[in-house]
Design a protein around this motif. Sequence first.
Motif, PDB file in Angstrom:
ATOM      1  N   LEU A  70     102.471 -82.615 -77.993  1.00  5.72           N
ATOM      2  CA  LEU A  70     103.268 -83.677 -77.380  1.00  5.72           C
ATOM      3  C   LEU A  70     103.627 -84.793 -78.345  1.00  5.72           C
ATOM      4  O   LEU A  70     104.672 -85.422 -78.202  1.00  5.72           O
ATOM      5  N   GLU A  71     102.763 -85.055 -79.310  1.00  4.75           N
ATOM      6  CA  GLU A  71     103.042 -86.155 -80.234  1.00  4.75           C
ATOM      7  C   GLU A  71     104.171 -85.819 -81.203  1.00  4.75           C
ATOM      8  O   GLU A  71     104.622 -86.677 -81.948  1.00  4.75           O
ATOM      9  N   LYS A  72     104.663 -84.582 -81.142  1.00  4.93           N
ATOM     10  CA  LYS A  72     105.830 -84.203 -81.938  1.00  4.93           C
ATOM     11  C   LYS A  72     107.136 -84.588 -81.230  1.00  4.93           C
ATOM     12  O   LYS A  72     108.198 -84.553 -81.821  1.00  4.93           O
ATOM     13  N   ILE A  73     107.020 -84.960 -79.949  1.00 10.62           N
ATOM     14  CA  ILE A  73     108.197 -85.404 -79.197  1.00 10.62           C
ATOM     15  C   ILE A  73     108.579 -86.795 -79.687  1.00 10.62           C
ATOM     16  O   ILE A  73     107.743 -87.685 -79.779  1.00 10.62           O
ATOM     17  N   LEU A  74     109.855 -86.958 -79.993  1.00  6.61           N
ATOM     18  CA  LEU A  74     110.344 -88.259 -80.445  1.00  6.61           C
ATOM     19  C   LEU A  74     111.115 -88.948 -79.325  1.00  6.61           C
ATOM     20  O   LEU A  74     111.962 -88.333 -78.682  1.00  6.61           O
ATOM     21  N   ILE A  75     110.788 -90.209 -79.114  1.00 10.77           N
ATOM     22  CA  ILE A  75     111.515 -91.031 -78.147  1.00 10.77           C
ATOM     23  C   ILE A  75     112.049 -92.226 -78.916  1.00 10.77           C
ATOM     24  O   ILE A  75     111.272 -93.030 -79.436  1.00 10.77           O
ATOM     25  N   ASN A  76     113.357 -92.317 -79.003  1.00  8.04           N
ATOM     26  CA  ASN A  76     113.997 -93.384 -79.785  1.00  8.04           C
ATOM     27  C   ASN A  76     113.434 -93.430 -81.211  1.00  8.04           C
ATOM     28  O   ASN A  76     113.153 -94.501 -81.740  1.00  8.04           O
ATOM     29  N   GLY A  77     113.229 -92.256 -81.789  1.00  5.11           N
ATOM     30  CA  GLY A  77     112.764 -92.180 -83.167  1.00  5.11           C
ATOM     31  C   GLY A  77     111.273 -92.376 -83.371  1.00  5.11           C
ATOM     32  O   GLY A  77     110.789 -92.326 -84.488  1.00  5.11           O
ATOM     33  N   GLN A  78     110.520 -92.600 -82.289  1.00  4.36           N
ATOM     34  CA  GLN A  78     109.074 -92.797 -82.409  1.00  4.36           C
ATOM     35  C   GLN A  78     108.328 -91.668 -81.703  1.00  4.36           C
ATOM     36  O   GLN A  78     108.790 -91.152 -80.687  1.00  4.36           O
ATOM     37  N   SER A  79     107.155 -91.342 -82.231  1.00  6.67           N
ATOM     38  CA  SER A  79     106.326 -90.309 -81.615  1.00  6.67           C
ATOM     39  C   SER A  79     105.846 -90.758 -80.238  1.00  6.67           C
ATOM     40  O   SER A  79     105.580 -91.939 -80.021  1.00  6.67           O
ATOM     41  N   LEU A  80     105.738 -89.809 -79.349  1.00  6.63           N
ATOM     42  CA  LEU A  80     105.216 -90.069 -78.013  1.00  6.63           C
ATOM     43  C   LEU A  80     103.742 -90.445 -78.118  1.00  6.63           C
ATOM     44  O   LEU A  80     102.991 -89.818 -78.857  1.00  6.63           O
ATOM     45  N   THR A  81     103.325 -91.462 -77.377  1.00  3.38           N
ATOM     46  CA  THR A  81     101.918 -91.842 -77.330  1.00  3.38           C
ATOM     47  C   THR A  81     101.290 -91.203 -76.096  1.00  3.38           C
ATOM     48  O   THR A  81     101.825 -91.323 -74.994  1.00  3.38           O
ATOM     49  N   VAL A  82     100.173 -90.518 -76.297  1.00  2.00           N
ATOM     50  CA  VAL A  82      99.458 -89.868 -75.201  1.00  2.00           C
ATOM     51  C   VAL A  82      98.091 -90.526 -75.075  1.00  2.00           C
ATOM     52  O   VAL A  82      97.312 -90.542 -76.028  1.00  2.00           O
ATOM     53  N   ASN A  83      97.809 -91.081 -73.898  1.00  2.00           N
ATOM     54  CA  ASN A  83      96.521 -91.716 -73.628  1.00  2.00           C
ATOM     55  C   ASN A  83      95.578 -90.699 -73.000  1.00  2.00           C
ATOM     56  O   ASN A  83      95.976 -89.968 -72.087  1.00  2.00           O
ATOM     57  N   LEU A  84      94.344 -90.656 -73.489  1.00  2.00           N
ATOM     58  CA  LEU A  84      93.355 -89.728 -72.937  1.00  2.00           C
ATOM     59  C   LEU A  84      92.547 -90.398 -71.838  1.00  2.00           C
ATOM     60  O   LEU A  84      92.219 -91.581 -71.917  1.00  2.00           O
ATOM     61  N   VAL A  85      92.231 -89.601 -70.813  1.00  2.00           N
ATOM     62  CA  VAL A  85      91.465 -90.064 -69.657  1.00  2.00           C
ATOM     63  C   VAL A  85      90.274 -89.133 -69.477  1.00  2.00           C
ATOM     64  O   VAL A  85      90.392 -87.920 -69.677  1.00  2.00           O
ATOM     65  N   ASP A  86      89.138 -89.694 -69.074  1.00  4.66           N
ATOM     66  CA  ASP A  86      87.929 -88.903 -68.846  1.00  4.66           C
ATOM     67  C   ASP A  86      88.177 -87.832 -67.781  1.00  4.66           C
ATOM     68  O   ASP A  86      88.601 -88.128 -66.671  1.00  4.66           O
ATOM     69  N   GLU A  87      87.903 -86.601 -68.155  1.00  7.06           N
ATOM     70  CA  GLU A  87      88.167 -85.457 -67.287  1.00  7.06           C
ATOM     71  C   GLU A  87      86.915 -84.968 -66.535  1.00  7.06           C
ATOM     72  O   GLU A  87      86.969 -83.961 -65.827  1.00  7.06           O
ATOM     73  N   TYR A  88      85.821 -85.688 -66.660  1.00  6.32           N
ATOM     74  CA  TYR A  88      84.548 -85.248 -66.095  1.00  6.32           C
ATOM     75  C   TYR A  88      84.647 -85.001 -64.587  1.00  6.32           C
ATOM     76  O   TYR A  88      85.064 -85.863 -63.829  1.00  6.32           O
ATOM     77  N   ARG A  89      84.304 -83.788 -64.167  1.00  3.06           N
ATOM     78  CA  ARG A  89      84.231 -83.345 -62.763  1.00  3.06           C
ATOM     79  C   ARG A  89      85.569 -83.328 -62.022  1.00  3.06           C
ATOM     80  O   ARG A  89      85.613 -83.267 -60.796  1.00  3.06           O
ATOM     81  N   THR A  90      86.672 -83.389 -62.744  1.00  3.07           N
ATOM     82  CA  THR A  90      87.969 -83.407 -62.064  1.00  3.07           C
ATOM     83  C   THR A  90      88.323 -82.066 -61.418  1.00  3.07           C
ATOM     84  O   THR A  90      89.034 -82.042 -60.416  1.00  3.07           O
ATOM     85  N   THR A  91      87.829 -80.974 -61.972  1.00  2.16           N
ATOM     86  CA  THR A  91      88.109 -79.675 -61.345  1.00  2.16           C
ATOM     87  C   THR A  91      87.470 -79.609 -59.965  1.00  2.16           C
ATOM     88  O   THR A  91      88.096 -79.142 -59.005  1.00  2.16           O
ATOM     89  N   ASP A  92      86.238 -80.105 -59.846  1.00  7.04           N
ATOM     90  CA  ASP A  92      85.584 -80.143 -58.527  1.00  7.04           C
ATOM     91  C   ASP A  92      86.366 -81.021 -57.559  1.00  7.04           C
ATOM     92  O   ASP A  92      86.568 -80.663 -56.399  1.00  7.04           O
ATOM     93  N   GLU A  93      86.817 -82.171 -58.047  1.00  6.25           N
ATOM     94  CA  GLU A  93      87.616 -83.063 -57.201  1.00  6.25           C
ATOM     95  C   GLU A  93      88.945 -82.408 -56.820  1.00  6.25           C
ATOM     96  O   GLU A  93      89.413 -82.576 -55.695  1.00  6.25           O
ATOM     97  N   GLY A  94      89.540 -81.682 -57.769  1.00  6.04           N
ATOM     98  CA  GLY A  94      90.792 -80.978 -57.496  1.00  6.04           C
ATOM     99  C   GLY A  94      90.626 -79.929 -56.404  1.00  6.04           C
ATOM    100  O   GLY A  94      91.493 -79.786 -55.535  1.00  6.04           O
ATOM    101  N   ARG A  95      89.516 -79.213 -56.434  1.00  3.99           N
ATOM    102  CA  ARG A  95      89.247 -78.215 -55.375  1.00  3.99           C
ATOM    103  C   ARG A  95      89.109 -78.888 -54.021  1.00  3.99           C
ATOM    104  O   ARG A  95      89.655 -78.401 -53.029  1.00  3.99           O
ATOM    105  N   ARG A  96      88.363 -80.002 -53.995  1.00  5.31           N
ATOM    106  CA  ARG A  96      88.220 -80.736 -52.717  1.00  5.31           C
ATOM    107  C   ARG A  96      89.575 -81.215 -52.197  1.00  5.31           C
ATOM    108  O   ARG A  96      89.877 -81.095 -51.016  1.00  5.31           O
ATOM    109  N   ARG A  97      90.389 -81.745 -53.096  1.00  6.75           N
ATOM    110  CA  ARG A  97      91.715 -82.237 -52.700  1.00  6.75           C
ATOM    111  C   ARG A  97      92.581 -81.087 -52.192  1.00  6.75           C
ATOM    112  O   ARG A  97      93.308 -81.231 -51.226  1.00  6.75           O
ATOM    113  N   TYR A  98      92.490 -79.927 -52.860  1.00  2.72           N
ATOM    114  CA  TYR A  98      93.251 -78.762 -52.416  1.00  2.72           C
ATOM    115  C   TYR A  98      92.886 -78.419 -50.973  1.00  2.72           C
ATOM    116  O   TYR A  98      93.763 -78.219 -50.132  1.00  2.72           O
ATOM    117  N   TRP A  99      91.586 -78.356 -50.663  1.00  2.00           N
ATOM    118  CA  TRP A  99      91.152 -77.985 -49.321  1.00  2.00           C
ATOM    119  C   TRP A  99      91.517 -79.050 -48.291  1.00  2.00           C
ATOM    120  O   TRP A  99      91.762 -78.720 -47.124  1.00  2.00           O
TER     121      TRP A  99
END
Length: 140
Positions: A70-99
Amino acid sequence: MTTNQTIISIDPGREKCGIAAVHPEKGVLQKNIIPTQDLPSIIKEWLSKYQTKTVIMGNGTSSKDAKNLLEKILINGQSLTVNLVDEYRTTDEGRRRYWQENPPQGFRRLIPLTMQTPPQPVDDYVAVILAERYLEIVNK
C-alpha cells in the motif's frame, strides 16, 4: 486528536483481506473480502470514492507485506500513510459480530454459537472492528 472522515480499514491476510469503509457518524458504508493481490487497486479506488486519506490496518502476521504494497500508492505525489491498529482477538470479535447479524437458522440455532464456525470468512467484520478501535483511540 479527532477525525470525522471515512476510514478505510484492512484486515490483512496472505490470500485474502477484509476491507471496510467506516464513517464515524454514518457507520459502515461498505465492507468486502478481496484477494490480497487486488488490495492496492481496490484501496486506490476506495480512497477516491470516499474522499479520504485515512487508511488503517491490523498489525497481525501479514501486515508488513500488505503495508509495503500500500505504501507504493501515491496520492498527490506522496506515499500513502498506513496506520497500524492492535489486532488482538479481533477474529473472535468478528465471529461474534457475524452471528449477531446472521443468527443461525433451523436446528443450528439450538447449537451454542461457541461450538459453531461461521459458514464464510469474517475478515470484513474484523476490518470494521479495527476501524471502530481506531476511532475509539483518535476520538478520545
